[in-house]
Design an enzyme around this catalytic site. Structure first.
Site, PDB file in Angstrom:
ATOM      1  N   ARG A 167       0.827  -1.215   0.000  1.00  0.00           N
ATOM      2  CA  ARG A 167       0.000   0.000   0.000  1.00  0.00           C
ATOM      3  C   ARG A 167       0.856   1.258   0.000  1.00  0.00           C
ATOM      4  O   ARG A 167       0.623   2.170  -0.793  1.00  0.00           O
ATOM      5  CB  ARG A 167      -0.960   0.005   1.186  1.00  0.00           C
ATOM      6  CG  ARG A 167      -2.051  -1.044   1.085  1.00  0.00           C
ATOM      7  CD  ARG A 167      -2.941  -1.052   2.300  1.00  0.00           C
ATOM      8  NE  ARG A 167      -2.146  -1.346   3.492  1.00  0.00           N
ATOM      9  CZ  ARG A 167      -2.496  -1.066   4.732  1.00  0.00           C
ATOM     10  NH1 ARG A 167      -3.630  -0.459   4.987  1.00  0.00           N
ATOM     11  NH2 ARG A 167      -1.723  -1.393   5.742  1.00  0.00           N
ATOM     12  N   ASN A 181      -6.089  -2.697   1.928  1.00  0.00           N
ATOM     13  CA  ASN A 181      -6.079  -4.153   2.044  1.00  0.00           C
ATOM     14  C   ASN A 181      -7.512  -4.649   2.124  1.00  0.00           C
ATOM     15  O   ASN A 181      -8.368  -3.987   2.717  1.00  0.00           O
ATOM     16  CB  ASN A 181      -5.341  -4.596   3.305  1.00  0.00           C
ATOM     17  CG  ASN A 181      -3.843  -4.476   3.183  1.00  0.00           C
ATOM     18  OD1 ASN A 181      -3.293  -4.436   2.086  1.00  0.00           O
ATOM     19  ND2 ASN A 181      -3.171  -4.416   4.317  1.00  0.00           N
TER      20      ASN A 181
END
Length: 93
Positions: free
Chosen positions: A21, A39
Site C-alpha cells: 500500500r 487491504n
C-alpha cells in the site's frame, strides 16, 4: 491535455504485509495519479487510480510486480468513469 481515466484494480498473491500500500502511494505520487489503496479481508489489495491515461497505465504496470517483497499472482482491472479525485491516500483496512 489528455482526458482523465479511472482504473479500479484488485491485486492478489503475497501482497499484504510487504509494504504494497505505501509503495503504491509513492508510485502514484511519482506518476501524478490520484486515488486510494487498501487491504481487503481476503488477502488482496484494492486500489483506484485516476489521472492521465499513460500515467494510470504505468501505475497498473507497476502493480504487476509491486514492491520487492511482493509476489503478484493476479491482477484485475476494471475501468470506470472518473470521479475527479485530487490526491492519493492509503485507506484503513
Amino acid at each position: 491535455m489528455a482526458t482523465a481515466v479511472r482504473a479500479h484494480v484488485w491485486v492478489g498473491g503475497k501482497v499484504q504485509g510487504v509494504y504494497f500500500r505505501a509503495a503504491t502511494r509513492e508510485a502514484a505520487q511519482r506518476q501524478g495519479v490520484a486515488g486510494w489503496v487498501r487491504n481487503l479481508p481476503d488477502g488482496r489489495v484494492e486500489a483506484v487510480f485516476e489521472g492521465p491515461p499513460a500515467a494510470v497505465q504505468r501505475l497498473i504496470d507497476w502493480c504487476r510486480q509491486g514492491p520487492p517483497a511482493a509476489v503478484v499472482e493476479q491482477l484485475r482491472v476494471a475501468y470506470e468513469l472518473p470521479e475527479g479525485l485530487t490526491h492519493f491516500e492509503v485507506l484503513r483496512s
